[in-house]
Design a protein around this motif. Structure first.
Motif, PDB file in Angstrom:
ATOM      1  N   GLU A  65       2.729   8.826  -6.399  1.00 41.84           N
ATOM      2  CA  GLU A  65       1.777   7.730  -6.233  1.00 41.84           C
ATOM      3  C   GLU A  65       1.466   7.048  -7.565  1.00 41.84           C
ATOM      4  O   GLU A  65       1.353   5.822  -7.625  1.00 41.84           O
ATOM      5  N   ASP A 102       0.841  -1.200   0.000  1.00 43.68           N
ATOM      6  CA  ASP A 102       0.000   0.000   0.000  1.00 43.68           C
ATOM      7  C   ASP A 102       0.877   1.251   0.000  1.00 43.68           C
ATOM      8  O   ASP A 102       1.779   1.394   0.830  1.00 43.68           O
ATOM      9  N   ASN A 113       2.184   3.166  -8.441  1.00 43.94           N
ATOM     10  CA  ASN A 113       1.155   2.267  -8.948  1.00 43.94           C
ATOM     11  C   ASN A 113       1.566   1.618 -10.268  1.00 43.94           C
ATOM     12  O   ASN A 113       1.285   0.446 -10.498  1.00 43.94           O
ATOM     13  N   ASP A 161       0.138   4.476   0.724  1.00 44.44           N
ATOM     14  CA  ASP A 161      -0.004   5.338   1.899  1.00 44.44           C
ATOM     15  C   ASP A 161       0.711   4.755   3.118  1.00 44.44           C
ATOM     16  O   ASP A 161       1.320   5.487   3.901  1.00 44.44           O
ATOM     17  N   GLU A 162       0.654   3.440   3.261  1.00 45.99           N
ATOM     18  CA  GLU A 162       1.339   2.782   4.373  1.00 45.99           C
ATOM     19  C   GLU A 162       2.860   2.947   4.247  1.00 45.99           C
ATOM     20  O   GLU A 162       3.550   3.217   5.233  1.00 45.99           O
TER      21      GLU A 162
END
Length: 57
Positions: free
Chosen positions: A38, A3, A42, A5-6
């Motif tokens: 981000e 993840d 991804n 954000d993690e």
């Protein structure tokens, strides 16, 4: 897939940026430097066919 954000919370933005840049170099992917971090994350974590490979001139 890890993840985003993690990872940001755990390693900070500069740490994640360094990981993304290293993966782009190792995988031979021409990362679009103007994309947000981000989106680059991804693209690397998704299917390999979705990423753009570098072509030698």
């Amino acid at each position: 897939m890890p993840d985003f954000d993690e990872f940001i919370m755990r390693h900070g933005e500069f740490g994640v940026q360094a990981i993304v840049e290293r993966l782009e170099r190792v995988e031979g992917v021409c990362g679009e430097k103007l994309l947000p971090l981000e989106q680059r994350w991804n693209a690397l974590m998704s299917d390999k066919d979705a990423s753009t490979d570098c072509v030698a001139a």
